[in-house]
Design a protein around this motif. Structure first.
Motif, PDB file in Angstrom:
ATOM      1  N   LEU A   3      41.556  12.027  45.356  1.00  0.00           N
ATOM      2  CA  LEU A   3      40.979  12.811  44.260  1.00  0.00           C
ATOM      3  C   LEU A   3      39.869  13.734  44.770  1.00  0.00           C
ATOM      4  O   LEU A   3      39.821  14.912  44.417  1.00  0.00           O
ATOM      5  CB  LEU A   3      40.434  11.877  43.178  1.00  0.00           C
ATOM      6  CG  LEU A   3      41.464  11.006  42.456  1.00  0.00           C
ATOM      7  CD1 LEU A   3      40.795  10.159  41.393  1.00  0.00           C
ATOM      8  CD2 LEU A   3      42.561  11.865  41.840  1.00  0.00           C
ATOM      9  N   TRP A  21      40.465  14.362  32.264  1.00  0.00           N
ATOM     10  CA  TRP A  21      41.172  14.364  33.553  1.00  0.00           C
ATOM     11  C   TRP A  21      41.289  12.978  34.200  1.00  0.00           C
ATOM     12  O   TRP A  21      42.366  12.631  34.707  1.00  0.00           O
ATOM     13  CB  TRP A  21      40.497  15.343  34.505  1.00  0.00           C
ATOM     14  CG  TRP A  21      41.107  15.388  35.875  1.00  0.00           C
ATOM     15  CD1 TRP A  21      42.342  15.868  36.222  1.00  0.00           C
ATOM     16  CD2 TRP A  21      40.507  14.934  37.099  1.00  0.00           C
ATOM     17  NE1 TRP A  21      42.549  15.748  37.572  1.00  0.00           N
ATOM     18  CE2 TRP A  21      41.437  15.173  38.133  1.00  0.00           C
ATOM     19  CE3 TRP A  21      39.272  14.349  37.411  1.00  0.00           C
ATOM     20  CZ2 TRP A  21      41.155  14.849  39.466  1.00  0.00           C
ATOM     21  CZ3 TRP A  21      38.998  14.027  38.732  1.00  0.00           C
ATOM     22  CH2 TRP A  21      39.945  14.280  39.736  1.00  0.00           C
ATOM     23  N   HIS A  32      40.956  23.790  40.636  1.00  0.00           N
ATOM     24  CA  HIS A  32      41.721  23.041  41.631  1.00  0.00           C
ATOM     25  C   HIS A  32      42.809  22.163  41.027  1.00  0.00           C
ATOM     26  O   HIS A  32      43.849  21.951  41.648  1.00  0.00           O
ATOM     27  CB  HIS A  32      40.785  22.153  42.474  1.00  0.00           C
ATOM     28  CG  HIS A  32      40.013  22.882  43.514  1.00  0.00           C
ATOM     29  ND1 HIS A  32      38.822  23.515  43.251  1.00  0.00           N
ATOM     30  CD2 HIS A  32      40.269  23.092  44.833  1.00  0.00           C
ATOM     31  CE1 HIS A  32      38.366  24.073  44.362  1.00  0.00           C
ATOM     32  NE2 HIS A  32      39.227  23.836  45.330  1.00  0.00           N
ATOM     33  N   ARG A  33      42.598  21.635  39.813  1.00  0.00           N
ATOM     34  CA  ARG A  33      43.487  20.605  39.284  1.00  0.00           C
ATOM     35  C   ARG A  33      44.207  20.968  37.986  1.00  0.00           C
ATOM     36  O   ARG A  33      45.117  20.243  37.577  1.00  0.00           O
ATOM     37  CB  ARG A  33      42.703  19.306  39.052  1.00  0.00           C
ATOM     38  CG  ARG A  33      42.098  18.694  40.309  1.00  0.00           C
ATOM     39  CD  ARG A  33      43.142  18.492  41.417  1.00  0.00           C
ATOM     40  NE  ARG A  33      44.266  17.704  40.946  1.00  0.00           N
ATOM     41  CZ  ARG A  33      44.453  16.423  41.194  1.00  0.00           C
ATOM     42  NH1 ARG A  33      43.565  15.768  41.921  1.00  0.00           N
ATOM     43  NH2 ARG A  33      45.513  15.782  40.750  1.00  0.00           N
ATOM     44  N   SER A  41      41.276  16.528  46.950  1.00  0.00           N
ATOM     45  CA  SER A  41      42.065  17.535  46.241  1.00  0.00           C
ATOM     46  C   SER A  41      41.237  18.696  45.713  1.00  0.00           C
ATOM     47  O   SER A  41      41.780  19.751  45.379  1.00  0.00           O
ATOM     48  CB  SER A  41      42.817  16.883  45.069  1.00  0.00           C
ATOM     49  OG  SER A  41      41.920  16.492  44.037  1.00  0.00           O
ATOM     50  N   VAL A  42      39.911  18.528  45.633  1.00  0.00           N
ATOM     51  CA  VAL A  42      39.056  19.625  45.191  1.00  0.00           C
ATOM     52  C   VAL A  42      38.148  20.127  46.317  1.00  0.00           C
ATOM     53  O   VAL A  42      37.246  20.936  46.086  1.00  0.00           O
ATOM     54  CB  VAL A  42      38.190  19.216  43.973  1.00  0.00           C
ATOM     55  CG1 VAL A  42      39.060  18.820  42.803  1.00  0.00           C
ATOM     56  CG2 VAL A  42      37.223  18.103  44.339  1.00  0.00           C
ATOM     57  N   HIS A  67      46.075   7.601  41.563  1.00  0.00           N
ATOM     58  CA  HIS A  67      45.726   8.232  42.839  1.00  0.00           C
ATOM     59  C   HIS A  67      44.522   7.532  43.463  1.00  0.00           C
ATOM     60  O   HIS A  67      43.620   7.071  42.766  1.00  0.00           O
ATOM     61  CB  HIS A  67      45.406   9.714  42.641  1.00  0.00           C
ATOM     62  CG  HIS A  67      46.535  10.505  42.072  1.00  0.00           C
ATOM     63  ND1 HIS A  67      47.728  10.679  42.731  1.00  0.00           N
ATOM     64  CD2 HIS A  67      46.659  11.161  40.898  1.00  0.00           C
ATOM     65  CE1 HIS A  67      48.538  11.428  41.994  1.00  0.00           C
ATOM     66  NE2 HIS A  67      47.912  11.719  40.870  1.00  0.00           N
ATOM     67  N   LEU A  90      36.696  21.833  39.056  1.00  0.00           N
ATOM     68  CA  LEU A  90      37.792  20.911  38.779  1.00  0.00           C
ATOM     69  C   LEU A  90      38.947  21.647  38.102  1.00  0.00           C
ATOM     70  O   LEU A  90      40.117  21.440  38.438  1.00  0.00           O
ATOM     71  CB  LEU A  90      37.294  19.776  37.883  1.00  0.00           C
ATOM     72  CG  LEU A  90      38.224  18.568  37.741  1.00  0.00           C
ATOM     73  CD1 LEU A  90      38.311  17.821  39.063  1.00  0.00           C
ATOM     74  CD2 LEU A  90      37.733  17.641  36.634  1.00  0.00           C
ATOM     75  N   VAL A  97      44.863  10.700  36.376  1.00  0.00           N
ATOM     76  CA  VAL A  97      44.924  10.470  37.828  1.00  0.00           C
ATOM     77  C   VAL A  97      44.633   9.016  38.189  1.00  0.00           C
ATOM     78  O   VAL A  97      44.163   8.719  39.290  1.00  0.00           O
ATOM     79  CB  VAL A  97      43.942  11.404  38.571  1.00  0.00           C
ATOM     80  CG1 VAL A  97      44.405  12.852  38.462  1.00  0.00           C
ATOM     81  CG2 VAL A  97      42.519  11.245  38.049  1.00  0.00           C
TER      82      VAL A  97
END
Length: 313
Positions: free
Chosen positions: A103, A91, A49-50, A106-107, A98, A46, A95
């Motif tokens: 979500l 986190w 990626h974020r 995105s990873v 979204h 996580l 978000v």
């Protein structure tokens, strides 16, 4: 006199990032080394990626209140270890707008079958369960439950089920973040109930009660009752150096979201015991600190037990 606002209130985040960091770090440091290592590997996915540079710096600041916990975690991969855990913990608050599908994508993961009905929805209402409390008559209003949009009690068990069924580490990383975050949310009293304004219309868990108006933005509130409880009063301030402690009377650590929310609901008379016509009294401030300390400690120990169970499967 405090302001009661219908507009101009920002979204609340449950425990502050510092509070989420304290709970997560303490829970993770109590895990076995094997499970701690697995959790950290998923949390790093996580992070990679974020977490941009801004959120990485923010994660560092949110961990400052638990620096003496860092050493127990940092032995796995080094100095960024605590930041990665803190990012994992807060986190979901960043978000909320979204969609769930976005979500996971995105990873590099995918929405588990158990959560498929929520794929196109946002997660904003996963963080609370707003039973309506009649402060004047000291009772809850069951007839208002049909209007309750909060999904915390329903979603958290589904997340744990999805985690045990998931195979991809990327998918597990997102699920893990929400599990860690929502277990903590379930122990913040004002995520379980809200005070009635006019029957079923309520104060959004204290978000409509303004304790301090913004000096920079007219009509905006800088500290609501909800935000004050998010911070545990002053429990999570950098000056407090707060660290979760162990209490021998803590025996009930089972996974029971409805029970955790019911515990919070039993605190409603104390949470709403302030005098809206005057500044917060020292007695009320001490009540907030004491209740928050207990709820945070319960959250940490229950999260540790849950993580040990999930990571062993």
């Amino acid at each position: 006199m405090w302001l009661f606002l219908l507009f101009g209130m920002g979204a609340a985040n449950a425990w502050s990032p510092q509070g989420h960091g304290v709970i997560a770090l303490a829970a993770v440091s109590d895990l076995s080394l094997e499970h701690r290592t697995v959790l950290h590997e998923q949390a790093r996915i996580l992070w990679q990626h974020r977490a941009n540079k801004k959120s990485q710096r923010y994660a560092g600041r949110s961990c400052n209140v638990a620096d003496n916990t860092t050493a127990a975690i940092a032995g796995i991969t080094g100095a960024d270890s605590a930041k990665i855990i803190c990012f994992l913990a807060y986190w979901p608050d960043t978000v909320r707008k979204h969609s769930l599908e976005k979500l996971f994508r995105s990873v590099g993961g995918s929405v588990p079958a158990t959560l498929a009905p929520f794929a196109s929805e946002t997660t904003a209402n996963w963080h609370y369960y707003n039973s309506v409390y009649d402060r004047r008559h000291d009772k809850f209003l069951p007839e208002c439950e049909r209007l309750n949009r909060g999904k915390l009690a329903d979603v958290l068990p589904l997340l744990t089920k999805a985690y045990t069924e998931a195979e991809a580490s990327e998918t597990k990383a997102v699920l893990l973040s929400f599990i860690v975050h929502l277990v903590a949310d379930a122990h913040q009293p004002l995520h379980a109930f809200a005070a009635s304004i006019k029957h079923c219309e309520h104060d959004l868990g204290g978000n409509r009660v303004c304790l301090k108006s913004s000096q920079k933005k007219r009509g905006k509130c800088s500290v609501s009752l909800h935000k004050y409880w998010d911070a545990g009063g002053e429990l999570f301030s950098a000056k407090s150096g707060y660290v979760v402690g162990l209490r021998p009377e803590m025996l009930n650590v089972g996974f029971n979201v409805a029970g955790w929310l019911q515990e919070s609901k039993s605190l409603a008379p104390q949470v709403y015991s302030y005098n809206p016509e005057s500044p917060l009294s020292n007695a009320y401030r001490n009540t907030v600190t004491a209740i928050s300390d207990t709820r945070v400690t319960w959250a940490q120990h229950r999260l540790t037990v849950l993580l040990e169970e999930l990571l062993s499967k």
